[in-house]
Enzyme design. Structure first.
Site, PDB file in Angstrom:
ATOM      1  CG  HIS A  10      -2.796  -0.929  -7.025  1.00 45.28           C
ATOM      2  ND1 HIS A  10      -3.522  -0.446  -5.831  1.00 45.28           N
ATOM      3  CD2 HIS A  10      -2.792  -2.400  -6.466  1.00 45.28           C
ATOM      4  CE1 HIS A  10      -3.640  -1.282  -4.836  1.00 45.28           C
ATOM      5  NE2 HIS A  10      -3.200  -2.548  -5.243  1.00 45.28           N
ATOM      6  NE  ARG A  37      -4.307  -1.311   0.477  1.00 42.13           N
ATOM      7  CZ  ARG A  37      -4.416  -2.283  -0.496  1.00 42.13           C
ATOM      8  NH1 ARG A  37      -3.458  -2.862  -1.347  1.00 42.13           N
ATOM      9  NH2 ARG A  37      -5.578  -3.040  -0.611  1.00 42.13           N
ATOM     10  CD  GLU A  77      -2.845   2.885  -5.597  1.00 42.19           C
ATOM     11  OE1 GLU A  77      -3.844   2.300  -5.886  1.00 42.19           O
ATOM     12  OE2 GLU A  77      -1.944   2.170  -5.048  1.00 42.19           O
TER      13      GLU A  77
HETATM   14  C1  8YV Z   1      -6.306  -4.363  -6.092  1.00 45.75           C
HETATM   15  C2  8YV Z   1      -5.097  -4.883  -3.942  1.00 45.75           C
HETATM   16  O1  8YV Z   1      -6.920  -3.863  -4.757  1.00 45.75           O
HETATM   17  O2  8YV Z   1      -6.093  -7.057  -3.284  1.00 45.75           O
HETATM   18  C3  8YV Z   1      -5.646  -6.101  -2.842  1.00 45.75           C
HETATM   19  O3  8YV Z   1      -5.751  -5.662  -1.785  1.00 45.75           O
HETATM   20  O4  8YV Z   1      -4.429  -4.028  -3.653  1.00 45.75           O
HETATM   21  C4  8YV Z   1      -5.242  -5.340  -5.431  1.00 45.75           C
HETATM   22  O5  8YV Z   1      -5.690  -6.605  -5.640  1.00 45.75           O
HETATM   23  C5  8YV Z   1      -7.221  -4.743  -6.936  1.00 45.75           C
HETATM   24  O6  8YV Z   1      -7.911  -3.485  -7.367  1.00 45.75           O
HETATM   25  C6  8YV Z   1      -8.358  -5.716  -6.407  1.00 45.75           C
HETATM   26  O7  8YV Z   1      -9.375  -5.509  -7.095  1.00 45.75           O
END
Ligand code: 8YV
Length: 310
Positions: free
Chosen positions: A275, A228, A257
């Site tokens: 991401h 993150r 983001e």
């Molecule tokens: C993205 C992620 O969120 O799973 C997570 O926590 O950060 C990634 O997989 C993705 O946009 C999930 O839809």
């Protein structure tokens, strides 16, 4: 034919996943709810993605909310304590994305050590005739510190061990694993050539990577963040990259983001990706299917497959 259950959808999904969800549920978007507030009583669930934040007021404003299902493993954007206080089930999609995120991590490390983006542009700019591209670094023999040794951290370690890296980890507690544990994050950074961030987002990890940790990582050190953006003090990182306090960084996640710190765009020792850790066709479909299984089971009165407990 019974009417489809109404869900509030927060966040956009890849088309194939979106079609899967819309085939089984009536997805209402926040803008529709703003225009038709009376819909609030019809909303039985929220379906979202892990890099979206759900305001507490949204949870409070839905009297018949029973489940919040996120398509992702991280749930730092969900007010879990409030949800649980209102007997709302929260689910995520752990494990199905471990490989994809770990694969990207290895790719980013190799891209940093061998300067793949610069090498690509060197050839594309017809500069090869000027002479050989500068030598890079081997991953074999490097000391890699993994911050956050959960499912994804373990998947990363499995892959890096095959490349001959020496591994150690930092986390809230020592785990029964055959790997060096370093309870002090700064000490792990000091002893690492590469520091990989795989810890969850949230208050406990916000800005855990700061000027002190980056200084300990050192001028030959690299930072890789696939967790993150909140884990890193980006101002301190920009300063460390600009001054040469660290050699480079690869960031798949960012503080704000989809907007990226503009100072990072000026640097040639940072690799930036959008991401995309879990962003493969196979993985996103598996995540969507698990999200749907959780939703279906909840509304059928069955236990969900992957509840979030804390
Ligand atoms: C993205 C992620 O969120 O799973 C997570 O926590 O950060 C990634 O997989 C993705 O946009 C999930 O839809």
């Amino acid at each position: 034919m019974t009417a489809k259950i109404k869900l509030l959808q927060i966040g956009q999904f890849p088309e194939d996943a979106q079609n899967l969800i819309k085939a089984q549920f009536n997805c209402i978007l926040p803008a529709q709810l703003d225009q038709n507030p009376q819909l609030r009583t019809d909303i039985r669930g929220i379906v979202t993605r892990s890099n979206y934040r759900i305001p507490e007021d949204t949870v409070r404003s839905l009297p018949n909310l029973g489940i919040i299902a996120t398509c992702g493993v991280g749930y730092d954007g969900i007010p879990v304590k409030l949800a649980h206080a209102r007997d709302v089930v929260v689910t995520n999609t752990p494990d199905v994305l471990n490989s994809a995120v770990a694969e990207l991590t290895v790719g980013l490390i190799l891209a940093l050590l061998r300067r793949l983006p610069a090498a690509h542009h060197y050839v594309h700019a017809n500069r090869w005739p000027e002479g050989p591209f500068p030598l890079g670094e081997s991953l074999a023999g490097k000391h890699v510190g993994i911050v956050g040794y959960g499912r994804i951290g373990k998947s990363i370690a499995e892959r890096l061990s095959v490349f001959g890296a020496h591994l150690a980890y930092h986390g809230r507690r020592r785990q029964p694993v055959d790997m060096a544990y370093q309870p002090d994050l700064t000490a792990l950074a000091r002893d690492s050539d590469i520091l990989v961030l795989a810890a969850p987002g949230g208050q406990a990890t916000t800005h855990m990577i700061n000027a002190q940790v980056l200084s300990a990582l050192g001028a030959a050190g690299y930072l890789v963040n696939i967790a993150r953006g909140s884990l890193v003090n980006e101002t301190d990182l920009v300063n460390a990259l600009s001054s040469g306090a660290i050699a480079g960084a690869a960031l798949d996640v960012h503080a704000a983001e989809p907007h990226v710190n503009q100072e990072l765009l000026k640097l040639d020792n940072v690799i930036l990706t959008p991401h995309m850790g879990s962003a493969t066709h196979q993985t996103r479909m598996a995540m969507a299917e698990l999200t749907l299984s959780n939703l279906r089971r909840f509304f059928e009165g069955k236990p969900v497959l992957t509840p979030v407990s804390s």
